[in-house]
Scaffold this active site. Sequence first.
Site, PDB file in Angstrom:
ATOM      1  N   TRP A 278      15.367  -0.420 -39.383  1.00 31.43           N
ATOM      2  CA  TRP A 278      16.768  -0.821 -39.418  1.00 31.43           C
ATOM      3  C   TRP A 278      17.356  -0.777 -40.827  1.00 31.43           C
ATOM      4  O   TRP A 278      18.385  -1.382 -41.082  1.00 31.43           O
ATOM      5  CB  TRP A 278      16.911  -2.238 -38.855  1.00 31.43           C
ATOM      6  CG  TRP A 278      16.756  -2.301 -37.370  1.00 31.43           C
ATOM      7  CD1 TRP A 278      17.762  -2.281 -36.441  1.00 31.43           C
ATOM      8  CD2 TRP A 278      15.543  -2.409 -36.624  1.00 31.43           C
ATOM      9  NE1 TRP A 278      17.254  -2.352 -35.172  1.00 31.43           N
ATOM     10  CE2 TRP A 278      15.883  -2.433 -35.250  1.00 31.43           C
ATOM     11  CE3 TRP A 278      14.199  -2.467 -36.968  1.00 31.43           C
ATOM     12  CZ2 TRP A 278      14.932  -2.530 -34.247  1.00 31.43           C
ATOM     13  CZ3 TRP A 278      13.246  -2.563 -35.955  1.00 31.43           C
ATOM     14  CH2 TRP A 278      13.623  -2.593 -34.616  1.00 31.43           C
ATOM     15  N   CYS A 314      17.275  -0.578 -30.917  1.00 36.25           N
ATOM     16  CA  CYS A 314      17.204  -1.213 -29.594  1.00 36.25           C
ATOM     17  C   CYS A 314      17.586  -0.284 -28.443  1.00 36.25           C
ATOM     18  O   CYS A 314      16.930  -0.287 -27.399  1.00 36.25           O
ATOM     19  CB  CYS A 314      18.041  -2.482 -29.572  1.00 36.25           C
ATOM     20  SG  CYS A 314      19.836  -2.234 -29.572  1.00 36.25           S
ATOM     21  N   HIS A 370      22.955  -5.749 -28.362  1.00 36.90           N
ATOM     22  CA  HIS A 370      21.518  -5.529 -28.216  1.00 36.90           C
ATOM     23  C   HIS A 370      21.264  -4.990 -26.816  1.00 36.90           C
ATOM     24  O   HIS A 370      21.871  -5.445 -25.840  1.00 36.90           O
ATOM     25  CB  HIS A 370      20.735  -6.819 -28.438  1.00 36.90           C
ATOM     26  CG  HIS A 370      19.258  -6.654 -28.300  1.00 36.90           C
ATOM     27  ND1 HIS A 370      18.546  -5.724 -29.034  1.00 36.90           N
ATOM     28  CD2 HIS A 370      18.353  -7.263 -27.501  1.00 36.90           C
ATOM     29  CE1 HIS A 370      17.270  -5.789 -28.697  1.00 36.90           C
ATOM     30  NE2 HIS A 370      17.124  -6.714 -27.770  1.00 36.90           N
ATOM     31  N   ASP A 393      12.441  -6.228 -22.443  1.00 36.84           N
ATOM     32  CA  ASP A 393      12.912  -5.804 -23.758  1.00 36.84           C
ATOM     33  C   ASP A 393      11.747  -5.242 -24.560  1.00 36.84           C
ATOM     34  O   ASP A 393      10.783  -5.947 -24.848  1.00 36.84           O
ATOM     35  CB  ASP A 393      13.535  -6.989 -24.495  1.00 36.84           C
ATOM     36  CG  ASP A 393      14.350  -6.562 -25.711  1.00 36.84           C
ATOM     37  OD1 ASP A 393      14.242  -5.392 -26.110  1.00 36.84           O
ATOM     38  OD2 ASP A 393      15.090  -7.407 -26.246  1.00 36.84           O
ATOM     39  N   ASP A 435      23.909 -21.780 -28.674  1.00 39.84           N
ATOM     40  CA  ASP A 435      24.929 -22.318 -29.568  1.00 39.84           C
ATOM     41  C   ASP A 435      24.734 -21.711 -30.949  1.00 39.84           C
ATOM     42  O   ASP A 435      23.626 -21.335 -31.324  1.00 39.84           O
ATOM     43  CB  ASP A 435      24.798 -23.837 -29.684  1.00 39.84           C
ATOM     44  CG  ASP A 435      25.278 -24.562 -28.440  1.00 39.84           C
ATOM     45  OD1 ASP A 435      25.894 -23.916 -27.577  1.00 39.84           O
ATOM     46  OD2 ASP A 435      25.021 -25.774 -28.342  1.00 39.84           O
ATOM     47  N   TYR A 549      24.447  -2.865 -36.346  1.00 35.52           N
ATOM     48  CA  TYR A 549      24.656  -3.435 -35.025  1.00 35.52           C
ATOM     49  C   TYR A 549      23.806  -4.677 -34.789  1.00 35.52           C
ATOM     50  O   TYR A 549      24.116  -5.514 -33.951  1.00 35.52           O
ATOM     51  CB  TYR A 549      24.338  -2.386 -33.943  1.00 35.52           C
ATOM     52  CG  TYR A 549      22.872  -2.243 -33.639  1.00 35.52           C
ATOM     53  CD1 TYR A 549      22.288  -2.945 -32.604  1.00 35.52           C
ATOM     54  CD2 TYR A 549      22.058  -1.418 -34.406  1.00 35.52           C
ATOM     55  CE1 TYR A 549      20.942  -2.827 -32.333  1.00 35.52           C
ATOM     56  CE2 TYR A 549      20.727  -1.295 -34.144  1.00 35.52           C
ATOM     57  CZ  TYR A 549      20.160  -2.004 -33.103  1.00 35.52           C
ATOM     58  OH  TYR A 549      18.821  -1.890 -32.838  1.00 35.52           O
TER      59      TYR A 549
END
Length: 695
Positions: A278, A314, A370, A393, A435, A549
Amino acid sequence: MCVFGSKFGTVGLSADRRSHRRPSRTERTWINPVNNRMTTALLLANWDLQCERNNKDHRTSDAGSQRLLVRRGQSFLVTLHFSKRSFNKEVDKLTFHVKTGPRPTQTSGTSSSFPLSSSLKKAKWSSTVEGQDGSSLTVAIFPPPDARIGRYHLTLEISTEGQEFSYDLGEFILLFNPWSTDDTVFMKSEEARVEYVLTQHGQIYQGSQDFIFGCPWVFGQFEEGIVDICLQLLDSNPKFLRNQDKDCSRRNSPVYISRVVSAMVNCNDDKGILWGRWDDQYDDGISPLSWTGSVDILQRWQKSGCQPVRYGQCWVFAAVACTVLRCLGIPTRVVTNFESAHDTNSNLTIERYMDQNGQPRSRESIWNYHCWVESWMGRPDLAAGYDGWQALDSTPQEKSEGVYCCGPAPVKAIKEGDLHVKYDVPFVFAEVNADVVNYVRQTDMSWKKITHTSLVGMKISTKSVGKDTREDITHHYKYPEGSREERAVFKKALHRKDRAPAEGGLKVRIKASEGINNGSDFKVFAVLTNNTGEEHRCHLKFGTHIVSYNGVLGPEIRSKDLNNITLEPYGERTVPLLIRYENYGHHLTQDNMIKILGEPMQKRKLVAELTLTNPLPTPLTGCVFTVEGAGLTDGQKVQEIESPIDPGEEAKVRVVFVPWQSGLRKLVVDFESDKLKGVKGYQDVVVAPKPKRSL
């Protein structure tokens, strides 16, 4: 016809003595004690696995008809051609043997022997006569709906009055079957089965919640060699290498298979497919933005001796996982979650610490988007109510049971806050529901806590069934924000009375000017609102950064630092910030301005014209078009443009290819240059079937 056996195969004299030689005349005749007459042994001259017919019936014909690919829970046909005489059920006994894996045993479910019977047994391997024509016998063989998937070896044993002959009929590949009501991957909707198992192309949604765009992708699960690579992937996983018998015995479960695939698509713990990166340093590999499909990635992995392919992010991890799972017969789709939280400590809260300049100082983050996959399956390992879509995932974020994988997590459990359910429900729950708590360092070195309860899990998207439009599936994962149901789920998930309230009567929101185009200057605005009855003086630090991203901040583009901003009671103030192209242009990564033309027919040359107009005020150099399409191009085709493309000029090439499959196909194009990278385009191509010659 796909496989004809040799005339006699492997022949033996009895169950205790085997031979590879052709039996003599005396060995092939004997006295029948029933009628005291000379009887000729039943010998197999050749056989036909009927690949073309079976593959069509089992919906695997897109992978070709040179070998047998069938689905469990559905019978397939084998025709046996005997020499000298026809089959006689009174004196001839036929027994089939199937084996899979390196150490097949009946106890592990990887080996089975079953005689020719009067009818098929729906709960186990069985066979019966489908038809007889002279010396030819057509047999239906039934793999049970819970059979282990994989590569099988099929043999036939013929026994007649003490004589026994054995024939090696060859190999076949067995897949999951969403068309079988007894298979745990069964789907009711035919349109959904076509979309999530058979369709070899799709759309992966990217961008931000306010600017969503679809990126075309070629899954190519039926392209040449892909099914072999998928089976090789299973045989390369650490569980197989530790205990081959145990691993193969569990390959009847889509839960087990999907979890293995989730781990093997990344290379963090094993000889997996993709290396994630990344940091924009891709010189020793391929930028994740450049991929247009899974086939090239899988082929590179196999050809390199199972060395990881560089590089993926991803959406690439998700797309490759989708290809493998669809190939194996598990209905699968790629899902994008916008504003996706990455919770590292499993407290269902994203805690972000920022210094006085607003720079983050914590590992937890919120990604612009994602991608993961959902696979459809029953969950007999869980209590009732968790069948259906399961989140998986392959992006290596956190470990699950000591391995970088995630899922399958029932989407129903995520929505209801049932965090105890296997696998990894808390992590996915946080991705869509966490949260966000910002701790901002003040000038007196104290911390100011700002809580947000509805920032993450926005516009969860997937491709619609049968069309290239976006379907919003947010309601599958969560109840509407602020609803009574949503709050009840959080009480259950967090074991507390209620969510933390948002703080403060002053609010700031950011908006951008409309009609932003690459190559142009534009403005962004900070809108300050005072929701109190008192006047406030504010200090505003307002800046723009390049952001990937996954939420990682890049260099700052421009900022403002304003003291003593006065906000009247219940007033609002807008602060503009001009962003010039010269400041952001060298960070551009995507655009969508490609058109593809052509008139297609199966097995006839087709010319596609690809065009892209340079939208930037500077020339483009190093321009390359890459084209691929399942059933269209037979791999990737690359066209380079040697001369620079000046501002406003078109980059144009022609690509020649021969479609080899008819029907609706998709041609996907990627454009790369020094300043525009990862530009994607696609064109639906309806390929007419090749006309049949008249006699």
